[in-house]
Motif scaffolding. Structure first.
Motif, mmCIF file in Angstrom:
data_model
loop_
_atom_site.group_PDB
_atom_site.id
_atom_site.type_symbol
_atom_site.label_atom_id
_atom_site.label_comp_id
_atom_site.label_asym_id
_atom_site.label_seq_id
_atom_site.Cartn_x
_atom_site.Cartn_y
_atom_site.Cartn_z
ATOM 1 N N ASP A 78 0.681 -1.067 0.117
ATOM 2 C CA ASP A 78 -0.113 0.024 -0.143
ATOM 3 C C ASP A 78 0.693 1.041 -0.054
ATOM 4 O O ASP A 78 1.776 1.332 0.918
ATOM 5 N N GLN A 103 -2.518 5.346 -3.642
ATOM 6 C CA GLN A 103 -3.070 6.463 -3.325
ATOM 7 C C GLN A 103 -2.253 7.765 -3.321
ATOM 8 O O GLN A 103 -1.182 7.610 -2.967
ATOM 9 N N ASP A 130 -6.697 12.360 -4.191
ATOM 10 C CA ASP A 130 -7.543 13.354 -3.481
ATOM 11 C C ASP A 130 -6.657 14.703 -3.193
ATOM 12 O O ASP A 130 -5.561 14.637 -2.962
ATOM 13 N N ARG A 132 -5.562 17.068 -0.585
ATOM 14 C CA ARG A 132 -5.339 16.965 0.999
ATOM 15 C C ARG A 132 -4.095 18.046 1.135
ATOM 16 O O ARG A 132 -3.318 18.107 0.204
ATOM 17 N N ASP A 136 -0.697 16.438 6.356
ATOM 18 C CA ASP A 136 -1.780 15.553 7.019
ATOM 19 C C ASP A 136 -1.657 13.982 6.485
ATOM 20 O O ASP A 136 -2.425 13.336 7.124
ATOM 21 N N LEU A 138 -3.078 10.847 4.357
ATOM 22 C CA LEU A 138 -4.398 10.375 4.153
ATOM 23 C C LEU A 138 -4.609 9.281 5.029
ATOM 24 O O LEU A 138 -4.682 8.043 4.731
ATOM 25 N N PRO A 139 -5.050 9.519 6.405
ATOM 26 C CA PRO A 139 -5.312 8.554 7.592
ATOM 27 C C PRO A 139 -6.093 7.335 7.162
ATOM 28 O O PRO A 139 -6.082 6.433 7.860
ATOM 29 N N GLU A 140 -7.284 7.675 6.446
ATOM 30 C CA GLU A 140 -8.247 6.739 6.119
ATOM 31 C C GLU A 140 -7.690 5.589 5.452
ATOM 32 O O GLU A 140 -8.315 4.417 5.655
ATOM 33 N N TYR A 141 -6.614 5.337 4.770
ATOM 34 C CA TYR A 141 -6.248 4.331 4.110
ATOM 35 C C TYR A 141 -5.062 3.953 4.823
ATOM 36 O O TYR A 141 -4.184 2.872 4.353
ATOM 37 N N TYR A 144 0.403 2.714 5.913
ATOM 38 C CA TYR A 144 1.195 2.447 4.421
ATOM 39 C C TYR A 144 2.403 1.757 4.428
ATOM 40 O O TYR A 144 3.178 1.906 5.516
ATOM 41 N N GLN A 163 1.521 7.130 9.971
ATOM 42 C CA GLN A 163 0.647 6.441 9.122
ATOM 43 C C GLN A 163 1.381 5.328 8.302
ATOM 44 O O GLN A 163 1.048 4.661 7.413
#
Length: 242
Positions: A78, A103, A130, A132, A136, A138-141, A144, A163
């Protein structure tokens, strides 16, 4: 000329001893597979130089290769790309880890739109892009396995380190005027890989398509702080007031 032939020539030159920036078999195959003309146009696609597009610097293929060799992603990792730009780096990564595992984020809205369109045109529409603030992440995914930061920072952003997977790796340009390409693990341990020159990571309000950028405000605050700490005229040692 056939773009596939031009791509092959480009990668051959990047593998040649005179540059030697493409060393891995996976990266050679990935860069030969991604149609770079879908991202930058045919005239500029296969020249090894940076240029400007939509207010951002498009990295040269040799710089992209240096970043990805340092990142060393494994199959099915990821991956987060901070600084999506035109989307080319994300496409090369998609060839390695799969498009659904990549991502990418960018702070500039029109670059996000451009990257999405370019990736779809090149056949990598599953890559998520996305808008952003890069610091910050992309903590939703998260977590990594790999994070690639395509902008310079004085120190690794804490949110991005948080992350990373426990055995993950982040690659970034580290420093200000003097920068080095660095790998960073989840504990913040760094390894320096040689000098680079990247633009600094932007924060909200500094992106190229804002009406008023706030970098001036930040600079004014810094100058005010320095002036407050500096000596005024009557405090200078070299003035003989008698």
């Amino acid at each position: 000329m056939d773009p596939a032939v031009l791509r092959g020539d480009m990668v051959d030159s990047l593998q040649h001893d005179s540059k030697g920036v493409v060393q891995s078999a996976w990266l050679s195959a990935a860069m030969r597979a991604v149609p770079r003309e879908a991202f930058v146009g045919e005239q500029q696609a296969y020249s090894d130089r940076p240029f400007e597009r939509l207010g951002t610097r498009v990295l040269s293929p040799s710089t992209v290769a240096r970043l990805l060799e340092a990142l060393a992603p494994e199959e099915d990792d990821d991956v987060l790309v901070v600084g999506a730009g035109i989307g080319y780096t994300a496409a090369v990564l998609a060839e390695r880890v799969g498009a659904a595992n990549v991502q990418a984020i960018d702070i500039t809205r029109r670059l996000v739109i451009d990257a999405r369109q370019n990736l779809a045109k090149a056949g990598y529409e599953e890559v998520l892009v996305d808008r952003r603030d890069g610091a910050d992440g992309l903590p939703e995914y998260a977590p990594y396995d790999r994070i690639l930061l395509e902008a310079a920072a004085i120190e690794p952003p804490r949110a991005l380190l948080a992350q990373l997977a426990d055995d993950g790796r982040m690659v970034m340009p580290l420093g200000a005027s003097q920068q080095t390409l660095a790998t960073v693990d989840a504990d913040g341990e760094t390894q320096r890989l040689g000098s680079v020159a990247f633009r600094p990571m932007l924060v909200e309000g500094e992106q190229a398509d804002t009406v008023e950028r706030n970098r001036t405000r930040r600079e004014d605050q810094e100058h005010a702080r320095r002036n407050a700490q500096s000596r005024t005229g009557w405090e200078q040692d070299w003035i003989d007031w008698d």
